[in-house]
Write a protein that holds these residues in place. Structure first.
Motif, PDB file in Angstrom:
ATOM      1  N   ILE A   1       0.791  -0.792  -0.219  1.00  0.00           N
ATOM      2  CA  ILE A   1      -0.363  -0.046  -0.253  1.00  0.00           C
ATOM      3  C   ILE A   1       0.835   1.086   0.210  1.00  0.00           C
ATOM      4  CG2 ILE A   1      -1.123   1.222   1.510  1.00  0.00           C
ATOM      5  CD1 ILE A   1      -2.760  -1.316   2.011  1.00  0.00           C
ATOM      6  N   ALA A   2       1.684   1.370   1.063  1.00  0.00           N
ATOM      7  CA  ALA A   2       2.677   2.372   0.511  1.00  0.00           C
ATOM      8  C   ALA A   2       3.607   2.829  -0.669  1.00  0.00           C
ATOM      9  CB  ALA A   2       3.524   2.275   2.282  1.00  0.00           C
ATOM     10  N   ARG A   3       4.392   1.978  -0.476  1.00  0.00           N
ATOM     11  CA  ARG A   3       5.033   1.993  -1.887  1.00  0.00           C
ATOM     12  C   ARG A   3       4.375   1.878  -3.323  1.00  0.00           C
ATOM     13  NH1 ARG A   3       8.007   2.410  -5.722  1.00  0.00           N
ATOM     14  NH2 ARG A   3      10.016   1.418  -6.168  1.00  0.00           N
ATOM     15  N   PHE A   4       3.098   1.531  -3.182  1.00  0.00           N
ATOM     16  CA  PHE A   4       2.227   2.114  -5.045  1.00  0.00           C
ATOM     17  C   PHE A   4       1.215   2.611  -4.343  1.00  0.00           C
ATOM     18  CE2 PHE A   4       4.351  -2.426  -5.181  1.00  0.00           C
ATOM     19  CZ  PHE A   4       5.307  -2.776  -5.659  1.00  0.00           C
ATOM     20  N   GLY A   5       0.914   3.269  -2.923  1.00  0.00           N
ATOM     21  CA  GLY A   5       0.024   4.356  -3.431  1.00  0.00           C
ATOM     22  C   GLY A   5      -0.849   3.817  -2.823  1.00  0.00           C
ATOM     23  N   ILE A   6      -1.605   3.261  -2.943  1.00  0.00           N
ATOM     24  CA  ILE A   6      -2.893   2.474  -3.037  1.00  0.00           C
ATOM     25  C   ILE A   6      -3.583   2.615  -2.448  1.00  0.00           C
ATOM     26  CG2 ILE A   6      -4.673   0.460  -3.381  1.00  0.00           C
ATOM     27  CD1 ILE A   6      -2.096  -0.966  -4.283  1.00  0.00           C
ATOM     28  N   ALA A   7      -5.283   2.988  -2.927  1.00  0.00           N
ATOM     29  CA  ALA A   7      -6.183   3.786  -1.537  1.00  0.00           C
ATOM     30  C   ALA A   7      -5.422   5.618  -1.481  1.00  0.00           C
ATOM     31  CB  ALA A   7      -6.325   3.596  -0.135  1.00  0.00           C
ATOM     32  N   GLY A   8      -5.059   5.604  -2.766  1.00  0.00           N
ATOM     33  CA  GLY A   8      -4.254   7.178  -2.245  1.00  0.00           C
ATOM     34  C   GLY A   8      -3.839   7.662  -0.684  1.00  0.00           C
ATOM     35  N   ILE A   9      -3.170   6.704  -0.553  1.00  0.00           N
ATOM     36  CA  ILE A   9      -1.980   7.222   0.985  1.00  0.00           C
ATOM     37  C   ILE A   9      -0.789   7.106   0.146  1.00  0.00           C
ATOM     38  CG2 ILE A   9      -1.040   6.072   2.612  1.00  0.00           C
ATOM     39  CD1 ILE A   9      -3.288   3.774   2.270  1.00  0.00           C
ATOM     40  N   SER A  10      -0.358   8.304   0.835  1.00  0.00           N
ATOM     41  CA  SER A  10       1.305   8.508  -0.155  1.00  0.00           C
ATOM     42  C   SER A  10       1.834   9.089   1.565  1.00  0.00           C
ATOM     43  CB  SER A  10       1.197  10.876  -0.381  1.00  0.00           C
ATOM     44  OG  SER A  10       0.108  11.223   1.069  1.00  0.00           O
ATOM     45  N   VAL A  11       2.869   8.380   1.422  1.00  0.00           N
ATOM     46  CA  VAL A  11       4.052   8.552   2.257  1.00  0.00           C
ATOM     47  C   VAL A  11       5.102   9.600   2.231  1.00  0.00           C
ATOM     48  CG1 VAL A  11       5.795   7.289   3.077  1.00  0.00           C
ATOM     49  CG2 VAL A  11       4.074   5.485   1.867  1.00  0.00           C
ATOM     50  N   PRO A  12       5.273  10.318   3.441  1.00  0.00           N
ATOM     51  CA  PRO A  12       5.317  11.336   2.994  1.00  0.00           C
ATOM     52  C   PRO A  12       7.700  10.275   3.046  1.00  0.00           C
ATOM     53  CG  PRO A  12       5.264  11.041   6.120  1.00  0.00           C
ATOM     54  CD  PRO A  12       4.973   9.993   4.808  1.00  0.00           C
ATOM     55  N   ALA A  13       8.134  11.771   2.285  1.00  0.00           N
ATOM     56  CA  ALA A  13       9.231  11.680   1.225  1.00  0.00           C
ATOM     57  C   ALA A  13      10.618  11.191   3.148  1.00  0.00           C
ATOM     58  CB  ALA A  13       9.416  12.842   0.929  1.00  0.00           C
TER      59      ALA A  13
ATOM     60  N   ILE B   1      10.008   9.044   5.150  1.00  0.00           N
ATOM     61  CA  ILE B   1       9.847   7.434   5.157  1.00  0.00           C
ATOM     62  C   ILE B   1      10.139   7.131   3.835  1.00  0.00           C
ATOM     63  CG2 ILE B   1       8.418   5.838   6.317  1.00  0.00           C
ATOM     64  CD1 ILE B   1       6.543   8.298   7.585  1.00  0.00           C
ATOM     65  N   THR B   2      10.392   7.492   3.085  1.00  0.00           N
ATOM     66  CA  THR B   2      10.090   6.069   1.914  1.00  0.00           C
ATOM     67  C   THR B   2      11.690   5.700   1.693  1.00  0.00           C
ATOM     68  OG1 THR B   2       9.264   7.614   0.407  1.00  0.00           O
ATOM     69  CG2 THR B   2      10.450   6.534  -0.708  1.00  0.00           C
ATOM     70  N   PRO B   3      13.276   6.366   2.018  1.00  0.00           N
ATOM     71  CA  PRO B   3      13.695   5.240   2.047  1.00  0.00           C
ATOM     72  C   PRO B   3      13.738   3.848   2.875  1.00  0.00           C
ATOM     73  CG  PRO B   3      14.576   7.788   2.475  1.00  0.00           C
ATOM     74  CD  PRO B   3      12.919   7.438   2.090  1.00  0.00           C
ATOM     75  N   TYR B   4      13.196   3.733   4.036  1.00  0.00           N
ATOM     76  CA  TYR B   4      12.727   3.594   5.041  1.00  0.00           C
ATOM     77  C   TYR B   4      11.324   1.705   4.680  1.00  0.00           C
ATOM     78  CZ  TYR B   4      15.796   6.197   7.660  1.00  0.00           C
ATOM     79  OH  TYR B   4      16.722   6.991   7.820  1.00  0.00           O
ATOM     80  N   LEU B   5      11.165   1.927   3.235  1.00  0.00           N
ATOM     81  CA  LEU B   5       9.915   1.260   3.378  1.00  0.00           C
ATOM     82  C   LEU B   5      10.639  -0.170   3.381  1.00  0.00           C
ATOM     83  CD1 LEU B   5       7.613   3.327   1.012  1.00  0.00           C
ATOM     84  CD2 LEU B   5       7.010   2.777   3.128  1.00  0.00           C
ATOM     85  N   PHE B   6      11.475  -0.405   2.517  1.00  0.00           N
ATOM     86  CA  PHE B   6      12.160  -1.923   2.434  1.00  0.00           C
ATOM     87  C   PHE B   6      12.202  -2.655   3.097  1.00  0.00           C
ATOM     88  CE2 PHE B   6      15.504   0.049   3.809  1.00  0.00           C
ATOM     89  CZ  PHE B   6      17.235  -0.931   4.756  1.00  0.00           C
ATOM     90  N   LEU B   7      11.897  -1.827   4.826  1.00  0.00           N
ATOM     91  CA  LEU B   7      12.095  -2.668   5.557  1.00  0.00           C
ATOM     92  C   LEU B   7      10.708  -3.518   6.394  1.00  0.00           C
ATOM     93  CD1 LEU B   7      13.403  -0.450   8.331  1.00  0.00           C
ATOM     94  CD2 LEU B   7      14.558  -2.725   7.404  1.00  0.00           C
ATOM     95  N   LEU B   8       9.913  -3.087   5.542  1.00  0.00           N
ATOM     96  CA  LEU B   8       8.478  -2.941   6.102  1.00  0.00           C
ATOM     97  C   LEU B   8       8.647  -4.639   5.486  1.00  0.00           C
ATOM     98  CD1 LEU B   8       5.898  -0.360   5.140  1.00  0.00           C
ATOM     99  CD2 LEU B   8       6.494  -1.472   7.544  1.00  0.00           C
ATOM    100  N   PRO B   9       7.953  -4.856   4.548  1.00  0.00           N
ATOM    101  CA  PRO B   9       8.781  -6.711   3.744  1.00  0.00           C
ATOM    102  C   PRO B   9       8.915  -7.694   4.355  1.00  0.00           C
ATOM    103  CG  PRO B   9       9.826  -5.510   2.284  1.00  0.00           C
ATOM    104  CD  PRO B   9       8.390  -4.589   3.002  1.00  0.00           C
TER     105      PRO B   9
END
Length: 160
Positions: free
Chosen positions: A32-44, A46-54
């Protein structure tokens, strides 16, 4: 006399459902955060740390699988064995003639899924169970085997 192995099993995956579910949630959060599903945008920031979620999600799933394989139980015609551990293995043996009684614990959902916990006590008399079979499946089959073992020992027969 040779020992005959009657049943070999470990804890069920249903027992670790919450770990699988948590892993799934972490992976879905990443999608959801990576592909912006459901109109959710992630603050810049946090973006470099998204790889930690999976990675966290996969670690939850791996932990569940390891936990399943850590406890292994064996029922033979002469003894019941509990084997625990990965690097350091602890084995507990209980001869069938030393079984005092056993307790089966199941809640409503576990009854529907035919899973539960079995506590086996020895004749030694302390209050703690000698062998604790947590979250195992096929409770009916295990109970029948234990009943057969106890009656065979009590009445001088041989377990089937």
């Amino acid at each position: 006399m040779d020992e005959k192995m009657l049943l070999e099993f470990n804890s069920t995956r249903m027992a670790f459902l919450k770990w699988y579910f948590a892993g799934f949630i972490w992976i879905m959060a990443w999608i959801i955060a990576r592909f912006g599903i459901a109109g959710i945008s992630v603050p810049a920031i946090i973006t470099p740390y998204l790889f930690l979620l999976p990675i966290i999600g996969l670690l939850h799933i791996v932990w569940a699988e390891i936990s399943i394989r850590v406890n292994r139980f064996y029922i033979s015609d002469q003894k019941i064995t509990e084997k625990k551990g990965i690097f350091s293995i602890n084995e507990t043996y209980l001869q069938t003639d030393r079984i005092a009684n056993y307790t089966v614990k199941q809640n409503v959902i576990e009854k529907l899924l035919d899973i539960g916990t079995i506590e086996i006590e020895s004749v030694d008399g302390d209050d703690a169970p000698e062998i604790l079979m947590s979250c195992v499946g096929e409770i009916g089959k295990i109970k029948a085997l234990l009943d057969n073992q106890i009656s065979a020992t009590k009445y001088g027969g041989r377990a089937k």
